[in-house]
Scaffold this motif. Structure first.
Motif, PDB file in Angstrom:
ATOM      1  N   GLU A 146       0.955  -1.231   0.019  1.00  0.00           N
ATOM      2  CA  GLU A 146      -0.013  -0.003   0.076  1.00  0.00           C
ATOM      3  C   GLU A 146       0.843   1.152  -0.028  1.00  0.00           C
ATOM      4  OE1 GLU A 146      -2.498  -0.464   3.387  1.00  0.00           O
ATOM      5  OE2 GLU A 146      -3.850  -1.730   2.449  1.00  0.00           O
ATOM      6  N   THR A 147       1.892   1.261   0.918  1.00  0.00           N
ATOM      7  CA  THR A 147       2.762   2.500   1.050  1.00  0.00           C
ATOM      8  C   THR A 147       4.276   2.325   0.154  1.00  0.00           C
ATOM      9  OG1 THR A 147       3.728   1.890   2.990  1.00  0.00           O
ATOM     10  CG2 THR A 147       1.565   2.708   3.298  1.00  0.00           C
ATOM     11  N   GLY A 148       4.701   1.182  -0.121  1.00  0.00           N
ATOM     12  CA  GLY A 148       5.799   1.003  -0.776  1.00  0.00           C
ATOM     13  C   GLY A 148       7.056   0.986   0.269  1.00  0.00           C
ATOM     14  N   HIS A 149       6.698   1.136   1.597  1.00  0.00           N
ATOM     15  CA  HIS A 149       7.987   1.101   2.740  1.00  0.00           C
ATOM     16  C   HIS A 149       8.050  -0.425   3.272  1.00  0.00           C
ATOM     17  CE1 HIS A 149       6.091   5.538   3.359  1.00  0.00           C
ATOM     18  NE2 HIS A 149       6.736   5.454   2.530  1.00  0.00           N
ATOM     19  N   PRO A 150       9.475  -0.281   3.751  1.00  0.00           N
ATOM     20  CA  PRO A 150       9.882  -1.416   4.236  1.00  0.00           C
ATOM     21  C   PRO A 150       8.976  -1.834   5.525  1.00  0.00           C
ATOM     22  CG  PRO A 150      11.350   0.118   4.410  1.00  0.00           C
ATOM     23  CD  PRO A 150      10.445   0.722   3.718  1.00  0.00           C
ATOM     24  N   ILE A 151       8.833  -3.017   5.763  1.00  0.00           N
ATOM     25  CA  ILE A 151       8.385  -3.537   6.957  1.00  0.00           C
ATOM     26  C   ILE A 151       8.922  -4.409   7.895  1.00  0.00           C
ATOM     27  CG2 ILE A 151       6.456  -5.067   7.898  1.00  0.00           C
ATOM     28  CD1 ILE A 151       4.584  -4.587   5.517  1.00  0.00           C
ATOM     29  N   SER A 152      10.070  -5.314   7.210  1.00  0.00           N
ATOM     30  CA  SER A 152      10.649  -6.223   8.168  1.00  0.00           C
ATOM     31  C   SER A 152      11.969  -6.742   7.466  1.00  0.00           C
ATOM     32  CB  SER A 152       9.669  -7.267   8.813  1.00  0.00           C
ATOM     33  OG  SER A 152      10.596  -8.254   9.462  1.00  0.00           O
ATOM     34  N   LEU A 153      12.908  -6.709   7.780  1.00  0.00           N
ATOM     35  CA  LEU A 153      14.178  -7.517   7.567  1.00  0.00           C
ATOM     36  C   LEU A 153      14.037  -8.995   8.048  1.00  0.00           C
ATOM     37  CD1 LEU A 153      16.657  -7.286   5.838  1.00  0.00           C
ATOM     38  CD2 LEU A 153      17.837  -6.480   7.811  1.00  0.00           C
ATOM     39  N   ILE A 154      13.873 -10.002   7.096  1.00  0.00           N
ATOM     40  CA  ILE A 154      13.937 -11.447   7.810  1.00  0.00           C
ATOM     41  C   ILE A 154      15.421 -11.866   7.648  1.00  0.00           C
ATOM     42  CG2 ILE A 154      13.131 -13.462   7.177  1.00  0.00           C
ATOM     43  CD1 ILE A 154      10.584 -12.522   6.020  1.00  0.00           C
ATOM     44  N   LEU A 155      16.257 -11.480   6.559  1.00  0.00           N
ATOM     45  CA  LEU A 155      17.597 -12.160   6.257  1.00  0.00           C
ATOM     46  C   LEU A 155      18.316 -10.966   5.854  1.00  0.00           C
ATOM     47  CD1 LEU A 155      19.326 -14.612   6.748  1.00  0.00           C
ATOM     48  CD2 LEU A 155      18.598 -15.250   4.363  1.00  0.00           C
ATOM     49  N   ASP A 156      19.611 -10.653   6.578  1.00  0.00           N
ATOM     50  CA  ASP A 156      20.280  -9.715   5.921  1.00  0.00           C
ATOM     51  C   ASP A 156      21.148 -10.086   4.848  1.00  0.00           C
ATOM     52  OD1 ASP A 156      21.411  -7.037   5.847  1.00  0.00           O
ATOM     53  OD2 ASP A 156      22.204  -7.077   7.789  1.00  0.00           O
ATOM     54  N   ASN A 157      21.824  -9.043   4.177  1.00  0.00           N
ATOM     55  CA  ASN A 157      22.694  -9.395   3.009  1.00  0.00           C
ATOM     56  C   ASN A 157      24.060 -10.104   3.470  1.00  0.00           C
ATOM     57  OD1 ASN A 157      24.205  -9.306   0.814  1.00  0.00           O
ATOM     58  ND2 ASN A 157      24.611  -7.079   0.864  1.00  0.00           N
ATOM     59  N   TYR A 158      24.280 -11.326   2.976  1.00  0.00           N
ATOM     60  CA  TYR A 158      25.257 -11.956   3.297  1.00  0.00           C
ATOM     61  C   TYR A 158      26.343 -11.952   2.282  1.00  0.00           C
ATOM     62  CZ  TYR A 158      23.402 -14.010   7.599  1.00  0.00           C
ATOM     63  OH  TYR A 158      22.673 -14.253   8.776  1.00  0.00           O
ATOM     64  N   GLY A 159      26.141 -11.070   1.411  1.00  0.00           N
ATOM     65  CA  GLY A 159      27.266 -11.125   0.096  1.00  0.00           C
ATOM     66  C   GLY A 159      27.159 -12.170  -0.876  1.00  0.00           C
ATOM     67  N   LEU A 160      25.928 -13.001  -0.716  1.00  0.00           N
ATOM     68  CA  LEU A 160      26.111 -14.191  -1.663  1.00  0.00           C
ATOM     69  C   LEU A 160      25.528 -13.611  -3.214  1.00  0.00           C
ATOM     70  CD1 LEU A 160      23.846 -16.668   0.895  1.00  0.00           C
ATOM     71  CD2 LEU A 160      26.415 -16.589   0.200  1.00  0.00           C
TER      72      LEU A 160
END
Length: 1420
Positions: free
Chosen positions: A1167-1181
């Motif tokens: 609806e807003t285009g905003h982030p809600i939650s980070l489930i898994l961060d960037n591991y550089g994969l």
């Protein structure tokens, strides 16, 4: 200087080097005339004192003056008297030292020489040695001339005395001492396996250095010997390998030492090709040698032999076989030395009485006397042994007979067969050969053609017929009269037709040869060429006298010619399914359909093809497919279009018959890969250019004349004589009613696999049979062509030059320098101009009419980075060029002043075609009349253009590898259009296409820009959206294959449609273009709406939400747009590294899960285009794919190097509000699955079990229980990337479908599906399956395709085929068997399978849409 003097210098060499100063004696050497002033200066050039003396000692034996040695001794007496005294003592012929160096008779060798021979392991001479001075001298010359790493090979037939010759050669002091310094090592190799070879090499290593432990492998032994032989004291060593049978032995001893080798098979030296000096041992003795042999056998002088001895020599032509057989028969048994003249007359009379005039194959043999010699040897055989030998009458000349064939023939066990055959081998009547193949050793037997001819001449026609029937009946009993189960023993499938004919079982020909099961077995064993030859040869019998099978024979011949190579290349392909792809009116299709209907426990699919080139259309234009020995690098037709020439990377040029695929001739001479073959206008010669830097001209007319003037088949094969009467059905025919083809000979047209030459090397290839060789280039030659009149040849290559040659002489007429490598060249029709294409993207025009080929013009291509692939003059003022990316036409006007200087030059460039953004051109050719152009692309297809109209006429599809060469069949005159197009590919095939009867093509389809859905009310009827090369989008019905809709608003040709998708309810369709444009279409109203653009980059993901209300697009830069009704758009900024996939979280479709290519997982508010939650961060994969489990709790991430990560999605990660939160605290660390170290291409969760399938780039599929983290199975069916996987839970036949270079169906049902030992079985039935576990990891699953059995009671058979002829796959590491369904093209990218598994949709890279439906009789 004689041998004794040389030996004296050699023996005292170290003392002379250590003590003598060359500077003190050099003036005396000149004064006494030992050395010239120039020679002294040469010696003085050496840097050290010892080097100068060594150079002097090497020079002295080469001086031709007789008194050189004594003069040198006299010079040394003044300052080095003690050395002079030692030299004089050694030169005293009465001294023991001197006597040891004298040449002597081999039977009376001096003690010192004999001691050396014994130490070196040289065997003693045989009791009846025949001195062969000429041959011994030849071998000695070769030994003296050989260098480090060279092989002198003595070869000849068994019993020719090769080992005796090798030993006799070494009985020479000069050779032993001066040449090899007594460093000679004799090894008797024989029929050794790897272990025995290692033992022999270990013994040699210990002999050379006993202070270290022996090597533990052949490779270690080779390296040890290489190091030991580099010792300066052994630099002149010689190793003698006696009786070598295998190339592995040659390879093991190829470590840089000089090698003398004896062998009966010269092909073992192929591994060291180019470093071999072959010495052929003649088949027959001279008169002097024959008389000497007979005299030795009777222990008398040659003068004491009776007069019949000379007559026996004349009758036998000195044949060793005859003499060795006659000698014991001629001797009086009471007193061996006694000459019984009546006995000699008796056996001489036998030689003279019988004449077999048809046996004159070898000039050195007289076949009549050979057969009589065999008859004499028969007198000593018992009846049982003679009957066993008579059974060999059924075999052809030069045929390898595997041991299992004799077991079937004699209906006995292996050990009983060995007992029977051992008597024949011991009597030298049958040859035996042990051939190692991977993990086992195959025993082959052979009968000499002379003995075979004797048997045939002494058995009646009825006896020979019964012998053939005995073999046929035995084999049919072995396979229970099921022809598809005939064993692949490297014999019966090659020769069945011949034996049927000889057994007069002609009524069986249609039953066998029109049977798909037999055709599958024979194709896999012999290839299509031999099968086509049988169809041609036995056509009358297969068609039957009434001709009722004529159409079936024609259809089957076409099927084998066009599809036979697929069966050979795809060993696990089901031929029934392949035959079901034939046109509906084909007898092959109808026969396959009947077989499929009878297969109640198997399923088959009906294939419906849609696209520019369906299989039916391709089969209509494809004339034949010919399998080659490697990647085809060059090819061209001969004049008549019935034969063609091809080259692979072995440097040989082969001539083939187009229709039968038979190899007719080989042209040998190049030492590198051949880049181009070009025919002269009169077709009498052709020119080849090679990576070895040479250009060769070959005589084609002589070879064709020889082929046309003589029978096409092997001269050793008996002629084809139809029987007097043939029973066919209920009618008895006279032989004259059947077409008589005297030149047709029995199978095979090609030798068996791993054929071993047991008796002679007469068919070995010569070194070079070209007419002319041009060697001016300093690097690889990429192309060469004749001028129109054939007087000149132009060539070009990587040395940045094009060169003009005189075709009738090795004369270079001009060099055309370029700034970069020249890739192509040609003459104009008038011969005045030469055009060259260069890697600098320029085409240059050279004028050779006035001056010596001056560059008069340079044409610039539109793409400055392209590489010129092909050029051809359309006229004297027009030129066609093909580069990587474009096809251009240049038209010019050129005027000259009175002195011939170029005055003005102007040209016009016209574009004929451009390659698409995702492909490029590979090669091209034009017709003789310059009307048609054929060009291949990186998609492995061939495009046919009309040059004048610039229109594409046709697209040829069928190759599965890069098309490297093209050539149109020559025309009798320029006004006659060509009939055929030849293509050669990296898939090891040559294809001949019809050019005359093709029609203008439709567009081809994209293998990635397509989508398919099953409407809600239809379980297996797909609605399919495809994008064509014309940029139209078609909507096709999966049930009828009809086009329901075609978009009218065609996008710009430069803005190609890249993606399209159908909504879940099949009510809407969306697509995106290369520029980022997104459009939406209502299928009911057929209205198109432009939604907007991705201005940053192209669209990489396009999908509808589950409710079909929202449309999601993702760009390559990670920008996500959600298109809503009422023109609303929500933009989300995703990870910059890109987005792999997105998932709508809840049914309300308010939250979006974004899976980044960097491994991150985030939730966003729609609806807003905003982030809600980070489930898994960037591991550089670096992720390649993702998939989400149906329960929404698990996510799989495929990586490049770390397998698959299983991520648990907690329940609280699905918020119903848009309130932003930080990292999820309840997150569990991901689990890693996968045992491969290659990128994961696709992963798929199963909906019905807790399993995940992972497909890798190496073609392997792994099945894991992702909750228990255990490997359940490893599936191997693909040879390249596994591009898609789809589970199917509702099919009774299979549960998984995999896609890549083929489509494979896998049965993972509960009766087959198991778990690892570390996991708990899901049900009691699985606990009983633990005995199938392999290495604690899993057990074999059964991947199946249409036609394969899935019954749990099925087992592996010794045959490749079961019951109704479906090919049973072989093991892959003991875990997998499969039969694949082969698509045309190299691969397909996406796969859609209906829920019930009854329908499947995919598009191959060749642009063909495949709609596969399960046959109705298999629906349950």
């Amino acid at each position: 200087m004689n041998t004794v003097e040389k030996a004296a210098l050699l023996r005292n060499r170290d003392a002379i080097v250590q003590n003598v100063e060359f500077n003190y004696i050099k003036e005396k050497l000149v004064a006494y005339g030992v050395l010239s002033v120039q020679e002294v200066q040469d010696v003085d050039c050496e840097k050290t004192k010892s080097a100068k003396v060594r150079r002097l000692l090497d020079l002295l034996p080469e001086i031709g003056v007789k008194e050189t040695f004594m003069t040198f001794v006299k010079i040394l007496e003044e300052d080095y008297d003690w050395i002079a005294e030692r030299l004089s003592e050694c030169n005293n012929r009465d001294s023991p030292d001197a006597a040891s160096h004298l040449n002597s008779d081999p039977f009376a060798a001096p003690d010192s020489l004999q001691h050396s021979l014994i130490q070196c392991g040289i065997p003693f001479p045989p009791p009846h040695l025949i001195p062969r001075h000429t041959k011994v001298a030849q071998i000695r010359e070769c030994l003296k001339a050989m260098t480090q790493g060279q092989f002198v090979v003595i070869h000849g037939m068994a019993g020719a005395g090769k080992s005796v010759l090798a030993a006799e050669t070494m009985r020479d002091m000069d050779l032993m001492v001066n040449t090899f310094g007594n460093n000679v090592y004799w090894l008797t190799v024989g029929q050794t396996g790897t272990d025995t070879l290692l033992t022999k090499m270990q013994a040699l290593c210990e002999r050379l250095d006993h202070t270290v432990l022996p090597p533990l492998s052949v490779d270690q032994a080779t390296e040890r010997l290489r190091r030991l032989m580099t010792d300066p004291s052994r630099k002149n060593s010689l190793i003698i390998l006696d009786d070598v049978w295998r190339g592995e032995v040659v390879r093991a001893f190829d470590f840089g030492c000089r090698i003398l080798m004896t062998t009966r098979d010269a092909s073992v030296t192929d591994v060291v090709h180019g470093r071999v000096l072959l010495v052929k041992v003649q088949d027959g003795f001279t008169q002097e040698e024959s008389m000497s042999y007979l005299a030795n056998c009777f222990n008398i002088s040659a003068q004491e032999l009776p007069e019949q001895a000379n007559d026996i020599y004349l009758e036998s032509k000195g044949s060793p076989m005859v003499l060795s057989l006659l000698a014991p028969l001629l001797a009086d048994r009471g007193e061996y030395q006694r000459i019984d003249a009546h006995r000699w007359d008796h056996y001489l009379g036998k030689l003279r009485d019988r004449r077999y005039t048809q046996l004159k194959r070898h000039g050195s043999y007289n076949y009549e006397t050979i057969n009589e010699a065999i008859a004499m040897s028969f007198d000593h055989l018992d009846q049982e042994t003679r009957r066993s030998l008579n059974d060999f009458v059924i075999f052809l000349d030069d045929v390898n007979i595997p041991a299992p064939v004799l077991q079937v023939l004699w209906n006995c066990s292996r050990y009983e067969m060995e007992e029977r055959i051992s008597l024949l081998v011991a009597n030298s009547l049958v040859a035996q050969h042990f051939q190692e193949q991977s993990s086992n050793c195959v025993v082959l037997y052979g009968i000499h053609d002379l003995l075979l001819d004797y048997l045939k001449s002494h058995l009646t026609a009825e006896e020979q017929r019964d012998a053939h029937r005995k073999l046929i009946d035995s084999y049919f009993a072995e396979c229970n009269n099921y022809f598809g189960a005939l064993p692949d023993d490297n014999y019966i499938l090659w020769f069945l037709g011949y034996h049927l004919y000889k057994a007069e079982y002609t009524e069986l020909f249609p039953q066998i040869y029109l049977n798909l099961s037999f055709i599958s077995a024979k194709l896999r064993a012999t290839g299509p060429s031999d099968l086509l030859n049988d169809f041609r040869k036995y056509k009358d019998y297969i068609s039957e006298a009434s001709g009722r099978n004529s159409q079936r024979v024609e259809d089957y011949t076409h099927f084998i010619r066009t599809c036979g190579h697929i069966v050979v290349q795809c060993r696990h392909l089901d031929i029934i399914q392949l035959a079901l792809q034939q046109p509906k009116n084909s007898c092959v299709y109808n026969d396959a359909l009947e077989m499929a209907k009878m297969s109640k426990d198997r399923f088959y699919l009906e294939c419906r093809s849609v696209g520019s080139q369906t299989k039916e259309s391709m089969d209509q234009v494809l004339r034949s497919t010919i399998l080659n020995y490697g990647h085809v690098t060059a090819a061209c037709f001969t004049q008549d279009g019935q034969r063609l020439l091809s080259a692979v990377d072995d440097g040989q040029i082969r001539m083939w018959d187009v229709d039968s695929g038979k190899e007719l001739h080989r042209f040998v001479g190049h030492n590198g890969s051949i880049h181009q073959l070009s025919l002269s206008r009169d077709a009498k010669r052709f020119v080849s250019s090679s990576a070895d830097g040479s250009v060769k001209v070959w005589d084609l007319s002589a070879v064709i004349s020889k082929l046309d003037g003589t029978p096409l088949d092997h001269p050793s094969s008996p002629p084809f004589h139809p029987p007097c009467t043939v029973v066919m059905g209920s009618r008895t025919l006279v032989a004259g009613e059947i077409e008589h083809r005297p030149n047709k000979t029995p199978s095979p047209r090609m030798r068996q696999d791993s054929w071993h030459n047991m008796f002679d090397v007469g068919d070995r290839l010569v070194n070079d049979n070209s007419l002319k060789t041009y060697t001016g280039h300093t690097n690889e030659v990429l192309g060469a062509r004749f001028s129109e009149n054939g007087a000149l040849v132009v060539s070009c290559g990587l040395d940045n030059t094009a060169r003009i040659w005189l075709s009738t002489a090795c004369m270079e007429l001009g060099v055309l320098d370029h700034p970069e490598p020249v890739t192509t060249c040609c003459f104009s029709d008038c011969g005045f101009f030469v055009a060259t294409g260069c890697t600098d993207s320029m085409i240059r025009l050279w004028n050779g009419n006035v001056s010596l080929y001056t560059c008069v013009a340079a044409f610039h291509t539109q793409n400055s980075s392209s590489r010129i692939l092909f050029i051809s003059f359309l006229s004297d003022t027009s030129l066609l060029s093909v580069s990587d990316t474009e096809i251009l036409r240049f038209d010019w006007t050129l005027s000259s002043d009175e002195e011939g200087e170029s005055d003005s030059f102007g040209y016009v460039t016209n574009s004929l075609a451009n390659a698409n953004s995702n492909c490029c051109y590979n090669c091209a050719t034009v017709t003789d009349d310059r009307q048609l152009l054929a060009v291949s692309t990186s998609k492995d297809n061939i495009l046919l253009y009309n040059i004048d109209s610039t229109e594409q006429i046709f697209e040829y599809v069928g190759h599965t590898g890069t098309v490297n060469t093209l050539h149109f069949s020559p025309s009798a005159n320029n006004d006659e259009p060509p009939k055929w197009l030849l293509s050669g590919s990296a898939d090891k095939t040559l294809k001949v296409w019809n050019v005359a009867d093709v029609e203008r093509v439709e567009c081809s389809l994209s293998c990635t820009a397509f989508h398919a859905v099953c409407p809600p009310d239809q379980s297996s009827d797909f609605l399919i959206a495809t994008v064509g090369s014309d940029n139209h989008i078609q909507v096709v019905s999966g049930s009828s294959c009809e086009t329901l809709l075609t978009t009218n608003d065609v996008e710009s040709s430069k803005d190609q449609v890249e993606m399209c998708v159908l909504s879940h309810r099949a009510s809407m369709m969306a697509w995106s273009t290369l520029s980022g444009l997104v459009k939406l279409m209502s299928l009911d109203k057929k209205e198109v709406k432009t939604l907007g653009h991705h201005s940053d980059a192209r669209v990489t993901l396009l999908k509808f939400s589950p409710s079909d209300v929202l449309l999601l697009t993702v760009s390559s830069e990670g920008c996500i747009k959600i298109w809503k009704p009422r023109n609303e758009t929500v933009t989300i900024t995703g990870p910059r590294k890109g987005v792999i996939d997105c998932f709508f979280i809840e049914s309300e479709e308010k939250t979006l899960m974004v899976c980044g290519a960097d491994g991150s997982i985030r939730l966003w508010s729609i609806e807003t285009g905003h982030p809600i939650s980070l489930i898994l961060d960037n591991y550089g994969l670096n992720l390649t794919c993702v998939d989400r489990a149906s329960n929404r709790q698990w996510l799989a991430q495929g990586t490049i190097t770390e397998g698959v990560r299983i991520v648990h999605i907690p329940c609280d990660a699905e918020p119903c509000s848009s309130k932003p939160v930080k990292n999820n605290k309840g997150f569990r660390n991901p689990n890693r699955l996968g045992h491969q170290v290659v990128p994961v291409r696709v992963c798929r969760f199963a909906n019905h079990v807790q399993s995940i399938a992972i497909g890798y780039d190496n073609g392997i599929i792994e099945i894991f229980d992702y909750l228990r983290n255990t490997l359940q199975a490893t599936l191997e069916a693909h040879q390249s990337w596994v591009r898609d996987l789809q589970w199917c839970q509702n099919s009774p036949f299979f549960q998984l479908v995999s896609l890549g270079d083929r489509i494979a169906w896998w049965d993972l049902s509960s009766s087959r599906f198991g778990t690892s030992t570390s996991s708990v079985p899901r049900n009691p039935t699985q606990a009983n399956r633990s005995n199938h576990l392999a290495g604690g990891m899993g057990f074999p699953l059964t991947p199946i395709t249409p036609g394969s059995s899935f019954s749990s009671t099925s087992s592996f058979s010794s045959s490749r085929f079961i019951n109704t002829g479906t090919a049973q796959s072989s093991h892959f590491d003991g875990l997998v068997q499969t039969v694949e369904f082969q698509t045309r093209g190299r691969y397909a990218s996406k796969l859609f399978v209906s829920c019930d598994g009854r329908a499947l949709v995919t598009v191959s890279d060749s642009g063909i849409l495949y709609i596969l439906h399960q046959l109705s009789q298999h629906l349950k």
